[in-house]
Scaffold this active site. Sequence first.
Site, PDB file in Angstrom:
ATOM      1  N   TYR A 105       0.809  -1.216   0.000  1.00 47.05           N
ATOM      2  CA  TYR A 105       0.000   0.000   0.000  1.00 47.05           C
ATOM      3  C   TYR A 105       0.843   1.267   0.000  1.00 47.05           C
ATOM      4  O   TYR A 105       0.322   2.370   0.149  1.00 47.05           O
ATOM      5  CB  TYR A 105      -0.940   0.024   1.222  1.00 47.05           C
ATOM      6  CG  TYR A 105      -2.120  -0.928   1.133  1.00 47.05           C
ATOM      7  CD1 TYR A 105      -2.131  -1.981   0.223  1.00 47.05           C
ATOM      8  CD2 TYR A 105      -3.208  -0.773   1.970  1.00 47.05           C
ATOM      9  CE1 TYR A 105      -3.201  -2.861   0.158  1.00 47.05           C
ATOM     10  CE2 TYR A 105      -4.293  -1.652   1.909  1.00 47.05           C
ATOM     11  CZ  TYR A 105      -4.273  -2.692   1.001  1.00 47.05           C
ATOM     12  OH  TYR A 105      -5.332  -3.553   0.938  1.00 47.05           O
ATOM     13  N   LYS A 162       3.605 -14.774   3.619  1.00 44.36           N
ATOM     14  CA  LYS A 162       3.555 -15.750   2.522  1.00 44.36           C
ATOM     15  C   LYS A 162       5.013 -15.956   2.091  1.00 44.36           C
ATOM     16  O   LYS A 162       5.382 -15.671   0.952  1.00 44.36           O
ATOM     17  CB  LYS A 162       2.692 -15.158   1.383  1.00 44.36           C
ATOM     18  CG  LYS A 162       2.415 -16.079   0.215  1.00 44.36           C
ATOM     19  CD  LYS A 162       1.449 -17.174   0.522  1.00 44.36           C
ATOM     20  CE  LYS A 162       1.312 -18.125  -0.652  1.00 44.36           C
ATOM     21  NZ  LYS A 162       0.523 -19.325  -0.350  1.00 44.36           N
ATOM     22  N   ASP A 170      -2.812 -17.807   3.302  1.00 44.95           N
ATOM     23  CA  ASP A 170      -3.933 -18.645   2.845  1.00 44.95           C
ATOM     24  C   ASP A 170      -4.387 -19.587   3.953  1.00 44.95           C
ATOM     25  O   ASP A 170      -5.592 -19.775   4.173  1.00 44.95           O
ATOM     26  CB  ASP A 170      -3.579 -19.396   1.550  1.00 44.95           C
ATOM     27  CG  ASP A 170      -2.169 -19.957   1.538  1.00 44.95           C
ATOM     28  OD1 ASP A 170      -1.360 -19.586   2.410  1.00 44.95           O
ATOM     29  OD2 ASP A 170      -1.871 -20.778   0.657  1.00 44.95           O
ATOM     30  N   ASP A 188      -5.521  -6.272   5.785  1.00 46.59           N
ATOM     31  CA  ASP A 188      -6.753  -5.661   5.282  1.00 46.59           C
ATOM     32  C   ASP A 188      -7.778  -6.752   4.954  1.00 46.59           C
ATOM     33  O   ASP A 188      -8.946  -6.688   5.353  1.00 46.59           O
ATOM     34  CB  ASP A 188      -6.408  -4.838   4.025  1.00 46.59           C
ATOM     35  CG  ASP A 188      -7.538  -3.926   3.591  1.00 46.59           C
ATOM     36  OD1 ASP A 188      -8.567  -3.879   4.283  1.00 46.59           O
ATOM     37  OD2 ASP A 188      -7.397  -3.266   2.552  1.00 46.59           O
ATOM     38  N   ASP A 199     -11.420  -8.371   7.247  1.00 48.62           N
ATOM     39  CA  ASP A 199     -12.812  -8.466   6.790  1.00 48.62           C
ATOM     40  C   ASP A 199     -13.371  -9.837   7.168  1.00 48.62           C
ATOM     41  O   ASP A 199     -14.558  -9.972   7.479  1.00 48.62           O
ATOM     42  CB  ASP A 199     -12.927  -8.219   5.277  1.00 48.62           C
ATOM     43  CG  ASP A 199     -13.385  -6.789   4.980  1.00 48.62           C
ATOM     44  OD1 ASP A 199     -12.997  -5.882   5.748  1.00 48.62           O
ATOM     45  OD2 ASP A 199     -14.132  -6.570   3.997  1.00 48.62           O
TER      46      ASP A 199
END
Length: 344
Positions: A136, A187, A220, A244, A248
């Site tokens: 970002y 990751k 994941d 982010d 959610d």
Amino acid sequence: MSKVQKIAVVGGDGIGPDVINEGLKVLDVVAKKHGLTFETKKFDLGAAHFHKTGEVLHDATMAEIAKHDAIFLGAVGDPTVQSGVLERGLLLKMRFAFDQYVNLRPAKLHPGVTSPLATKDPIDFLVVREGTEGPYSGAGGSLAVTTPREVATEVSINTRSGVERVIRYAFELCVARGRKKVTMVHKDNIMLHSGALWKRTFDEVKREYPNIKTDYFHVDAAAMFFVTDPARFDVVVTDNLFGDILTDISAAITGGIGLACSGNISPDPKFPSMFEPVHGSAPDIAGKNIADPTATILSLAMMLEHLGHAQAAAEVNAAVAKDLATRTSGRSTTDIGSAIAALI
Ligand code: ATP
């Protein structure tokens, strides 16, 4: 009389101003009860201001906001403005300029709230999302735009100091809150460069905290465990993009985005920290008085705690918990705000 603390209030777009008004209603009540003095100043920013002036956030306005002790923000984003203009020009500009490198997002399933998960295990963990680096950061660019040869790069920036400070914050938070475990999410099997930096830094910092358990998941696998076994998480630390998306999921499993609060925290007191609900401007329900202000009121509690008013914060959290435990459907934004204010 306590010292006056200054709060910059940005309602923003869509449901933002409505939920912020309910937050201010609660702030008023809790401040009176605890003898706290806040000076709030509203900043009219967002899509309407952009259309009127052609500017998202002028440097002079930034300089004025910088003089406040905290920022209380509703939401930014509007279908009439190209996606990203307000989000980057306002939200990310403030997060970066005020070095709000910790995006703290608690995930707690309150009694009385229905989770879509079958598990009866308690869900109560804290996500520490890095706030100023990663994908970002805005580094990257485009070439030959709109041609068949178009090139687009979005570069993930990760610095040793930036990674170390957010990981250390997660461990310190774990100690301060009497929690037991810090899980890092990345990751590192595919994102070799940033993953190696994050993993090595995590492994070094964790040696300073021998009493805290640690864990690592690829993002994941973490996404899967957020759904299948959220009780395994206590404090989670991760990069900007992963955090982010994962938050959610944590909002969804703890009653939905209307309940998910957050703080963009700059541990350096020379900058204001910014508190806001996780949700966006929700243009589909704007102006209908049906948005849930609870996420904003819980964000207010985070702000009170950050400003040194732990007892007032605890009282707001307790009022929200009480309201959630007995909540009936069909209540309006203002009904919910007034009910929580009345419980204080
Ligand atoms: P933005 O572009 O500003 O992020 P969005 O609509 O894409 O807006 P959200 O605002 O996060 O994203 O909304 C996603 C969905 O959740 C919407 O359908 C919205 O109606 C619902 N929603 C968001 N916030 C609330 C809230 N406080 N109360 C009830 N529903 C909400």
